[in-house]
Design a protein around this motif. Structure first.
Motif, PDB file in Angstrom:
ATOM      1  N   GLU A 176      39.128  24.236  23.042  1.00  0.00           N
ATOM      2  CA  GLU A 176      37.953  24.190  22.149  1.00  0.00           C
ATOM      3  C   GLU A 176      37.133  25.471  22.269  1.00  0.00           C
ATOM      4  OE1 GLU A 176      35.514  20.590  21.852  1.00  0.00           O
ATOM      5  OE2 GLU A 176      37.029  19.573  23.055  1.00  0.00           O
ATOM      6  N   GLN A 179      38.903  28.432  20.681  1.00  0.00           N
ATOM      7  CA  GLN A 179      38.886  28.344  19.215  1.00  0.00           C
ATOM      8  C   GLN A 179      37.628  28.965  18.628  1.00  0.00           C
ATOM      9  OE1 GLN A 179      39.458  24.191  18.271  1.00  0.00           O
ATOM     10  NE2 GLN A 179      41.672  24.381  18.183  1.00  0.00           N
ATOM     11  N   GLU A 180      36.541  28.946  19.403  1.00  0.00           N
ATOM     12  CA  GLU A 180      35.291  29.550  18.951  1.00  0.00           C
ATOM     13  C   GLU A 180      35.350  31.080  19.017  1.00  0.00           C
ATOM     14  OE1 GLU A 180      32.359  27.923  17.846  1.00  0.00           O
ATOM     15  OE2 GLU A 180      33.737  26.225  17.739  1.00  0.00           O
ATOM     16  N   TYR A 183      41.391  33.232  16.766  1.00  0.00           N
ATOM     17  CA  TYR A 183      42.368  32.395  16.063  1.00  0.00           C
ATOM     18  C   TYR A 183      43.530  33.273  15.579  1.00  0.00           C
ATOM     19  CZ  TYR A 183      44.440  28.953  13.003  1.00  0.00           C
ATOM     20  OH  TYR A 183      45.328  28.082  12.424  1.00  0.00           O
ATOM     21  N   LYS A 224      31.243  36.079  20.599  1.00  0.00           N
ATOM     22  CA  LYS A 224      31.085  35.079  19.536  1.00  0.00           C
ATOM     23  C   LYS A 224      30.520  33.766  20.070  1.00  0.00           C
ATOM     24  CE  LYS A 224      34.753  36.669  16.397  1.00  0.00           C
ATOM     25  NZ  LYS A 224      36.017  36.288  15.715  1.00  0.00           N
ATOM     26  N   LEU A 225      30.721  33.500  21.364  1.00  0.00           N
ATOM     27  CA  LEU A 225      30.228  32.253  21.943  1.00  0.00           C
ATOM     28  C   LEU A 225      28.701  32.173  21.899  1.00  0.00           C
ATOM     29  CD1 LEU A 225      32.520  31.730  25.077  1.00  0.00           C
ATOM     30  CD2 LEU A 225      32.468  30.363  23.000  1.00  0.00           C
ATOM     31  N   SER A 228      27.779  30.619  18.704  1.00  0.00           N
ATOM     32  CA  SER A 228      28.616  29.473  18.348  1.00  0.00           C
ATOM     33  C   SER A 228      27.791  28.381  17.670  1.00  0.00           C
ATOM     34  CB  SER A 228      29.286  28.898  19.604  1.00  0.00           C
ATOM     35  OG  SER A 228      29.908  27.670  19.315  1.00  0.00           O
ATOM     36  N   GLU A 229      28.350  27.827  16.605  1.00  0.00           N
ATOM     37  CA  GLU A 229      27.679  26.752  15.870  1.00  0.00           C
ATOM     38  C   GLU A 229      28.523  25.477  15.893  1.00  0.00           C
ATOM     39  OE1 GLU A 229      26.866  28.173  11.981  1.00  0.00           O
ATOM     40  OE2 GLU A 229      25.392  29.656  12.641  1.00  0.00           O
ATOM     41  N   SER A 230      29.139  25.217  17.022  1.00  0.00           N
ATOM     42  CA  SER A 230      29.965  24.009  17.160  1.00  0.00           C
ATOM     43  C   SER A 230      29.100  22.774  16.943  1.00  0.00           C
ATOM     44  CB  SER A 230      30.608  23.944  18.554  1.00  0.00           C
ATOM     45  OG  SER A 230      31.238  22.703  18.740  1.00  0.00           O
ATOM     46  N   PHE A 235      28.331  25.956  23.235  1.00  0.00           N
ATOM     47  CA  PHE A 235      29.118  26.930  23.991  1.00  0.00           C
ATOM     48  C   PHE A 235      28.346  28.229  24.213  1.00  0.00           C
ATOM     49  CE2 PHE A 235      32.865  24.719  21.838  1.00  0.00           C
ATOM     50  CZ  PHE A 235      33.095  23.904  22.943  1.00  0.00           C
ATOM     51  N   SER A 236      27.103  28.300  23.750  1.00  0.00           N
ATOM     52  CA  SER A 236      26.364  29.567  23.783  1.00  0.00           C
ATOM     53  C   SER A 236      26.041  30.035  25.201  1.00  0.00           C
ATOM     54  CB  SER A 236      25.066  29.427  22.980  1.00  0.00           C
ATOM     55  OG  SER A 236      24.236  28.420  23.544  1.00  0.00           O
TER      56      SER A 236
END
Length: 285
Positions: A176, A179-180, A183, A224-225, A228-230, A235-236
């Motif tokens: 997971e 993936q953030e 890819y 990018k973490l 992150s907008e999960s 995950f920030s």
């Protein structure tokens, strides 16, 4: 006879029709409740027809069962062959990965040994046992260092991954997180927590990938973490770092301390660490 589903369906229809006729003659809805008295009153012709139909269907059933048995054996053999082919392909892929990894290790070791031999060229030229021993020790040290460095080059260290008291599914959680960042997600060889568990803190997670190139790709995009907008997890606060040696960690800690000092002294500039150096530039640039 060659087994087909059509034969099975046809046999089912014929058997159902014959059973309905017998049940109707025996004045019953089910075979177990047939009325013997009603059956005994049947004339000779209907009984002969029932016996002939049932005998024919029983004979056909036996042939269909034999054909089905042969078909099942054929499909089983085919499935076994397919499974063997799949295992062979997987083994070939693993062999290719092993060879690739072996080549990377060999190149790294070869380069390190070559550099070490050059630095010890003057000692090696002296015909003495002490020099000979020094060269051997130095080369062995270079080989061990190169192999350790090569192994670390395929690792990522994840900090800030919350640790729970319950059994955790690290591979899924790591997938997971990656993936953030990137890819498609590179194939993961293994995951595990490192260090001693302490109450109130989460141990880092070591992630081993198959190739050092994949590690570099993840590290280059790990920022990018922070954005992150999960929708399910935050995950920030997770930080991805390379797997550094003890000496490298000490050097990095000094660089971080120096970078923090510069951030306080020169707040109008951005400060970042790249390739073992602190890079500073104006925020407006």
């Amino acid at each position: 006879m060659v087994f087909t589903l059509q034969q099975l369906y046809k046999l089912e229809i014929e058997a159902s029709a014959t059973l309905d006729s017998v049940l109707k003659a025996g004045k019953s809805a089910k075979a177990e409740t047939l009325d013997s008295a009603a059956l005994s009153k049947l004339t000779k012709d209907p009984l002969i027809k029932f016996i002939k139909d049932l005998s024919k269907q029983l004979e056909t059933s036996l042939e269909v069962c034999k054909a089905a048995s042969l078909k099942i054996e054929e499909l089983t053999d085919r499935e076994i062959q397919n499974s063997r082919k799949m295992l062979q392909l997987q083994e070939q892929q693993l062999d290719a990965v092993r060879e690739s990894m072996k080549e990377e290790v060999s190149t790294s070791v070869r380069d390190s040994v070559k550099d070490e031999l050059k630095s010890w060229a003057s000692i090696a030229a002296k015909p003495s046992k002490s020099a000979d021993s020094a060269v051997r020790k130095s080369v062995q040290k270079a080989v061990n260092s190169a192999m350790e460095s090569d192994a670390r080059s395929r690792n990522l260290i994840l900090y800030g991954v919350r640790e729970t008291q319950t059994v955790e599914d690290l591979p899924s959680l790591v997938n997971e997180i990656l993936q953030e960042v990137i890819y498609p997600v590179p194939e993961v060889m293994g995951t595990n927590r490192i260090g001693l568990q302490k109450e109130g803190s989460s141990r880092p997670v070591k992630v081993t990938l198959f190739h050092a190139e994949n590690v570099r790709s993840v590290l280059s995009k790990s920022s990018k973490l922070r954005t992150s907008e999960s929708p399910t997890k935050d995950f920030s606060k997770i930080y991805i770092a390379p797997d550094r040696s003890k000496e490298e960690r000490i050097t990095h800690q000094k660089l971080v301390a120096e970078m923090k000092r510069l951030a306080n002294d020169k707040p109008t500039q951005h400060h970042t660490i790249r390739n073992g150096r602190i890079i500073s530039y104006d925020k407006d640039s």
